[in-house]
Write a protein that holds these residues in place. Sequence first.
Motif, PDB file in Angstrom:
ATOM      1  N   GLU A 217      68.906 -22.014  37.710  1.00  0.00           N
ATOM      2  CA  GLU A 217      68.717 -21.194  38.178  1.00  0.00           C
ATOM      3  C   GLU A 217      67.127 -20.675  38.405  1.00  0.00           C
ATOM      4  N   MET A 218      66.493 -21.242  37.304  1.00  0.00           N
ATOM      5  CA  MET A 218      65.099 -21.215  37.151  1.00  0.00           C
ATOM      6  C   MET A 218      64.459 -22.185  38.400  1.00  0.00           C
ATOM      7  N   ILE A 219      64.822 -23.246  38.450  1.00  0.00           N
ATOM      8  CA  ILE A 219      64.448 -24.149  39.649  1.00  0.00           C
ATOM      9  C   ILE A 219      64.833 -23.594  41.004  1.00  0.00           C
ATOM     10  N   SER A 220      65.941 -23.056  41.247  1.00  0.00           N
ATOM     11  CA  SER A 220      66.293 -22.491  42.654  1.00  0.00           C
ATOM     12  C   SER A 220      65.287 -21.233  42.970  1.00  0.00           C
ATOM     13  N   GLY A 221      64.943 -20.535  41.767  1.00  0.00           N
ATOM     14  CA  GLY A 221      63.922 -19.379  42.117  1.00  0.00           C
ATOM     15  C   GLY A 221      62.692 -19.901  42.505  1.00  0.00           C
ATOM     16  N   ILE A 222      62.062 -20.903  41.640  1.00  0.00           N
ATOM     17  CA  ILE A 222      60.893 -21.341  41.920  1.00  0.00           C
ATOM     18  C   ILE A 222      60.657 -22.209  43.269  1.00  0.00           C
ATOM     19  N   VAL A 223      61.620 -22.754  43.811  1.00  0.00           N
ATOM     20  CA  VAL A 223      61.588 -23.693  45.192  1.00  0.00           C
ATOM     21  C   VAL A 223      61.562 -22.360  46.304  1.00  0.00           C
ATOM     22  N   HIS A 224      62.156 -21.233  46.094  1.00  0.00           N
ATOM     23  CA  HIS A 224      62.167 -20.262  46.927  1.00  0.00           C
ATOM     24  C   HIS A 224      60.973 -19.578  46.992  1.00  0.00           C
ATOM     25  N   GLU A 225      60.315 -19.326  45.959  1.00  0.00           N
ATOM     26  CA  GLU A 225      59.108 -18.859  45.881  1.00  0.00           C
ATOM     27  C   GLU A 225      57.741 -19.665  46.311  1.00  0.00           C
ATOM     28  N   ILE A 226      58.060 -21.000  46.284  1.00  0.00           N
ATOM     29  CA  ILE A 226      56.989 -21.818  46.863  1.00  0.00           C
ATOM     30  C   ILE A 226      57.052 -22.224  48.260  1.00  0.00           C
ATOM     31  N   LYS A 227      58.421 -22.144  48.780  1.00  0.00           N
ATOM     32  CA  LYS A 227      58.281 -22.725  50.134  1.00  0.00           C
ATOM     33  C   LYS A 227      57.885 -21.994  51.171  1.00  0.00           C
ATOM     34  N   ASN A 228      58.178 -20.672  51.177  1.00  0.00           N
ATOM     35  CA  ASN A 228      57.669 -19.682  52.152  1.00  0.00           C
ATOM     36  C   ASN A 228      55.910 -19.761  52.202  1.00  0.00           C
ATOM     37  N   PRO A 229      55.273 -19.789  51.027  1.00  0.00           N
ATOM     38  CA  PRO A 229      53.722 -19.714  51.026  1.00  0.00           C
ATOM     39  C   PRO A 229      53.466 -21.163  51.254  1.00  0.00           C
ATOM     40  N   LEU A 230      54.016 -22.220  51.258  1.00  0.00           N
ATOM     41  CA  LEU A 230      53.659 -23.535  51.587  1.00  0.00           C
ATOM     42  C   LEU A 230      53.888 -23.671  53.193  1.00  0.00           C
ATOM     43  N   ALA A 231      54.721 -23.107  53.733  1.00  0.00           N
ATOM     44  CA  ALA A 231      54.898 -23.277  54.933  1.00  0.00           C
ATOM     45  C   ALA A 231      54.007 -22.236  55.878  1.00  0.00           C
ATOM     46  N   SER A 232      53.406 -21.333  55.345  1.00  0.00           N
ATOM     47  CA  SER A 232      52.474 -20.538  55.810  1.00  0.00           C
ATOM     48  C   SER A 232      50.958 -21.213  55.546  1.00  0.00           C
ATOM     49  N   LEU A 233      50.808 -21.789  54.496  1.00  0.00           N
ATOM     50  CA  LEU A 233      49.728 -22.685  54.401  1.00  0.00           C
ATOM     51  C   LEU A 233      49.210 -23.933  55.317  1.00  0.00           C
ATOM     52  N   SER A 234      50.563 -24.521  55.408  1.00  0.00           N
ATOM     53  CA  SER A 234      50.337 -25.578  56.341  1.00  0.00           C
ATOM     54  C   SER A 234      50.207 -25.299  57.795  1.00  0.00           C
ATOM     55  N   GLY A 235      51.067 -24.125  58.117  1.00  0.00           N
ATOM     56  CA  GLY A 235      50.545 -23.890  59.511  1.00  0.00           C
ATOM     57  C   GLY A 235      49.434 -23.302  59.897  1.00  0.00           C
ATOM     58  N   SER A 236      48.882 -22.400  58.873  1.00  0.00           N
ATOM     59  CA  SER A 236      47.595 -21.896  58.822  1.00  0.00           C
ATOM     60  C   SER A 236      46.501 -23.145  59.156  1.00  0.00           C
ATOM     61  N   ILE A 237      46.543 -24.119  58.312  1.00  0.00           N
ATOM     62  CA  ILE A 237      45.488 -25.218  58.371  1.00  0.00           C
ATOM     63  C   ILE A 237      45.662 -25.887  59.855  1.00  0.00           C
ATOM     64  N   GLN A 238      46.698 -25.985  60.115  1.00  0.00           N
ATOM     65  CA  GLN A 238      47.172 -26.616  61.523  1.00  0.00           C
ATOM     66  C   GLN A 238      46.302 -25.881  62.633  1.00  0.00           C
ATOM     67  N   LEU A 239      46.283 -24.410  62.667  1.00  0.00           N
ATOM     68  CA  LEU A 239      45.697 -23.955  63.345  1.00  0.00           C
ATOM     69  C   LEU A 239      44.288 -23.736  63.272  1.00  0.00           C
ATOM     70  N   LEU A 240      43.832 -23.726  62.214  1.00  0.00           N
ATOM     71  CA  LEU A 240      42.186 -24.064  61.979  1.00  0.00           C
ATOM     72  C   LEU A 240      41.948 -25.462  62.465  1.00  0.00           C
ATOM     73  N   ARG A 241      42.803 -26.347  62.044  1.00  0.00           N
ATOM     74  CA  ARG A 241      42.220 -27.891  62.586  1.00  0.00           C
ATOM     75  C   ARG A 241      41.927 -27.664  64.206  1.00  0.00           C
ATOM     76  N   GLU A 242      42.836 -27.149  64.886  1.00  0.00           N
ATOM     77  CA  GLU A 242      42.630 -27.105  66.288  1.00  0.00           C
ATOM     78  C   GLU A 242      41.295 -26.747  66.766  1.00  0.00           C
ATOM     79  N   ASP A 243      40.438 -26.127  66.049  1.00  0.00           N
ATOM     80  CA  ASP A 243      39.144 -25.648  66.468  1.00  0.00           C
ATOM     81  C   ASP A 243      38.230 -26.320  65.684  1.00  0.00           C
TER      82      ASP A 243
END
Length: 437
Positions: A217-243
Amino acid sequence: MKNYYFQDSPDFSIQIKWIVLSRVVFAILLIVSCLIFSSGENLSFFSQPFLSLYNIAAFILIISIVYLIWLNKFKKRLILAYLQTIADTFIVTAIIFVTGSYDSIFTFLYLVVIIYTSMLLLQKGSLIIATISSLQYGVLIEMEYYKVITPFLGQYYLSNTVDESHIIYRIIIVMVACFAVASLSGILALQLKGAKQDLKITQEHLKRVEKMAAMDEMISGIVHEIKNPLASLSGSIQLLREDAKPGSYEDKLMQIILRETNRLKNIVDDIRLFAKPRTDNAVEMKIADTIEETVELFLNDPERNKQINFNMNLDKNICIFIDPAHFTQILWNLLKNAAQSIKDRGEIKIYLKPSRNNRVYLTVKDTGIGITKKDFSHIFDPFYTTKPDGTGLGLSIIHRLVDTYNGMIDFESTPGKGTIFTILLNSTPVKRQTTKS
């Protein structure tokens, strides 16, 4: 059921040591018995057959020391086991000869040798020893009967006191007893080894399952909490890299961030796989083919140690119900760990064989550095690793995947000599192909 790797197990050496110890005890008892009997009958301690029995006992003690030296110095333990048991048949024949041959009460010692041979070398070894024992006894009695050799105690020749039909009858009885004991004890020894191995795997696996259940249960919760911010971070860096200007300092920093973000994503995916493996893509498959394909891919891996030899002994007809991707990941991680444990030259052996109750044994054995005793209870723990660049999830994921398919995993390891991983899975019946006429 064949056992391809029993001589590679650390238990094999322990069994040899116990048999050597038992042989030493027997030699001491033989000496003590002779001393007690000779004193009780007011006979000289050095009269026959006591003197010869003392010599036999001394010989047993000497070769026992040789066996122990061999066991500690050399690797050919299977050869040592056969040499010991074959030598014991000659010792028994010598004891029978000096105690009256046809009238000796020590014929049962052949059966003792056959029984402990079955425990050490299973049915094949016990049948070999039964054959050797029968031949030795038959030749001894026949040679005395036809006056080729003189009776040790100087008694009458058998031909003067015993009818030939009785001689043949005695030899046949001994032969039948030897082969009957060899067959039965071999079957029982094989079943006992299989039951002990299954029990050990089950006990250790259940302990680890209980330990991991608290983390789910603890691991499932950690994965859920990390997944979304990580996706946002990756997407934001890719957008910044275009400039950013290609090759600029900012672009290089963003590449590093993206690379590390992808590494984190892979770790999160591994954690998700550990927490909740899905079995939607499970199919019935012949795993021998998949093993050969995975090994072929592993052989072509540029990171592989080219000095490692592979040896496979696979039952081609075994089928299991599993997701092919999961099975490949299990085997790949085991091969990777085995290869990383071998520093220079070495060997990896893969065995696939059926077990009792529709089970399958998959075994991966390496000749690497082994696992230290302090790591034994932790190697399947999530995030526990002894490698500088490891995540500590490889064996944890293997354990979870195997457990997901109602299987079990266990290992044996000797530091400095290697490790044996054994996976027990459920098999499925082989579907026979039918041809239409």
